[in-house]
Design an enzyme around this catalytic site. Structure first.
Site, PDB file in Angstrom:
ATOM      1  N   TRP A   9      38.511  69.351  44.789  1.00 27.67           N
ATOM      2  CA  TRP A   9      39.762  68.864  44.178  1.00 27.67           C
ATOM      3  C   TRP A   9      40.863  69.916  44.148  1.00 27.67           C
ATOM      4  CZ3 TRP A   9      37.795  65.883  39.179  1.00 27.67           C
ATOM      5  CH2 TRP A   9      37.214  64.682  39.587  1.00 27.67           C
ATOM      6  N   LYS A  10      40.505  71.166  44.447  1.00 29.37           N
ATOM      7  CA  LYS A  10      41.490  72.265  44.404  1.00 29.37           C
ATOM      8  C   LYS A  10      42.192  72.267  43.046  1.00 29.37           C
ATOM      9  CE  LYS A  10      41.591  72.075  49.367  1.00 29.37           C
ATOM     10  NZ  LYS A  10      42.271  72.305  50.617  1.00 29.37           N
ATOM     11  N   GLU A  97      41.419  79.251  51.107  1.00 31.22           N
ATOM     12  CA  GLU A  97      42.547  79.536  50.195  1.00 31.22           C
ATOM     13  C   GLU A  97      42.246  80.773  49.352  1.00 31.22           C
ATOM     14  OE1 GLU A  97      42.718  75.511  48.766  1.00 31.22           O
ATOM     15  OE2 GLU A  97      43.331  74.933  50.793  1.00 31.22           O
ATOM     16  N   GLY A 171      44.497  70.451  54.997  1.00 31.00           N
ATOM     17  CA  GLY A 171      45.687  69.920  54.340  1.00 31.00           C
ATOM     18  C   GLY A 171      46.846  69.660  55.287  1.00 31.00           C
ATOM     19  N   SER A 209      41.045  67.969  56.772  1.00 34.42           N
ATOM     20  CA  SER A 209      41.663  66.659  57.012  1.00 34.42           C
ATOM     21  C   SER A 209      40.647  65.550  57.304  1.00 34.42           C
ATOM     22  CB  SER A 209      42.715  66.748  58.126  1.00 34.42           C
ATOM     23  OG  SER A 209      43.761  67.627  57.735  1.00 34.42           O
TER      24      SER A 209
HETATM   25  P1  13P Z   1      41.800  68.681  53.218  1.00 38.28           P
HETATM   26  O1  13P Z   1      40.703  67.670  53.321  1.00 38.28           O
HETATM   27  O2  13P Z   1      42.858  68.304  52.242  1.00 38.28           O
HETATM   28  O3  13P Z   1      42.320  69.083  54.559  1.00 38.28           O
HETATM   29  O4  13P Z   1      41.119  70.015  52.588  1.00 38.28           O
HETATM   30  C1  13P Z   1      39.988  70.531  53.172  1.00 38.28           C
HETATM   31  C2  13P Z   1      39.448  71.594  52.303  1.00 38.28           C
HETATM   32  O5  13P Z   1      40.017  72.672  52.196  1.00 38.28           O
HETATM   33  C3  13P Z   1      38.226  71.316  51.541  1.00 38.28           C
HETATM   34  O6  13P Z   1      37.704  72.474  50.991  1.00 38.28           O
END
Ligand code: 13P
Length: 247
Positions: A9-10, A97, A171, A209
């Site tokens: 979920w970041k 990240e 992302g 993605s």
């Molecule tokens: P997305 O699915 O939003 O590209 O993010 C991938 C991710 O970093 C999962 O840890």
């Protein structure tokens, strides 16, 4: 062993949103959910909520980052021992990240892998190249450096998973092609077979993605044992649609 679908979920959702997500997620699709191993990596503020909803279920959960010491004067960090104490089952280590925004080094990922395992948490180590590294043909060198930096000594004798997340696909909506995923997963699989032959239960997840409309095709690629999903894990419907696509 079942295919893993993990949510990251970041920095999204507070406890109220987490609560309504888990209520909805657990209220239907039981047969579908039971076919997969589902995991949730939630913001620190949602960990207690995750435990309240998930502790008596087969769904795993944990923090997006841990520190490598269990306690002490480390302002702002997450203790792996406390994570275990509040019921976490897994921990993300070395997400891109963390590496790129927060300057986490390969040495840190090794210490965090050790800290997770010491506290009986199953770590999911994230690796992946940037677009610049890919363009100059350094993808495998980067993967090798990240894998050998984190997976050494006694770390490899405990259960862990690896997530291949090419930074350029995170992302951005730009998903890696099945061919690119196959190549990277094959490299990681071979590296692990050589360097951690005892890691039999380890899976290699793909992240970047992943959406309901590409999940089916990508789940069929050799050595893809699961997904780590960011954006599409924020809504119950799209997360469930990913499970359906992987059936
Ligand atoms: P997305 O699915 O939003 O590209 O993010 C991938 C991710 O970093 C999962 O840890």
């Amino acid at each position: 062993m079942s295919f893993i679908v993990a949510a990251n979920w970041k920095l999204n959702k507070g406890p109220k949103e987490a609560e309504s997500f888990f209520q909805e997620f657990l209220s239907g699709n039981e047969a579908l959910r039971s076919e997969f191993e589902t995991l949730f990596f939630v913001p620190a503020v949602d960990l207690v909520t995750a435990n309240a909803f998930l502790e008596d279920t087969p769904v795993g959960w944990g923090p997006q980052n841990i520190y490598f010491e269990d306690q002490g004067a480390f302002t702002g960090e997450n203790s792996p021992a406390v994570m275990k104490d509040i019921g976490a089952t897994h921990a993300l280590v070395g997400h891109s990240e963390r590496r790129h925004i927060f300057k986490e080094a390969d040495g840190d990922t090794f210490l965090k892998m050790k800290a997770a395992i010491r506290n009986d948490l199953i770590p999911v180590l994230c690796v992946g190249e940037t677009i610049e590294e890919r363009k100059v043909g350094h993808t495998f060198d980067v993967l090798k450096r990240q894998l050998s930096g984190a997976l050494k000594e006694d770390v490899t004798t405990s259960l862990f998973h690896v997530a291949y997340e090419p930074v350029w696909a995170i992302g951005t909506g730009e998903v890696a092609s099945p061919g690119q995923v196959a190549e990277a997963h094959d490299f990681i699989y071979s590296w692990m077979a050589e360097h951690c032959p005892q890691a039999k239960g380890s899976k290699i997840l793909y992240g970047g993605s992943v959406k309901p409309d590409n999940a089916g095709e990508l789940s069929a690629v050799d050595h893809v044992g699961g997904f780590l999903v960011g954006g599409a894990s924020l809504k119950v419907e799209s997360f469930i649609d990913i499970l359906k696509a992987c059936r």
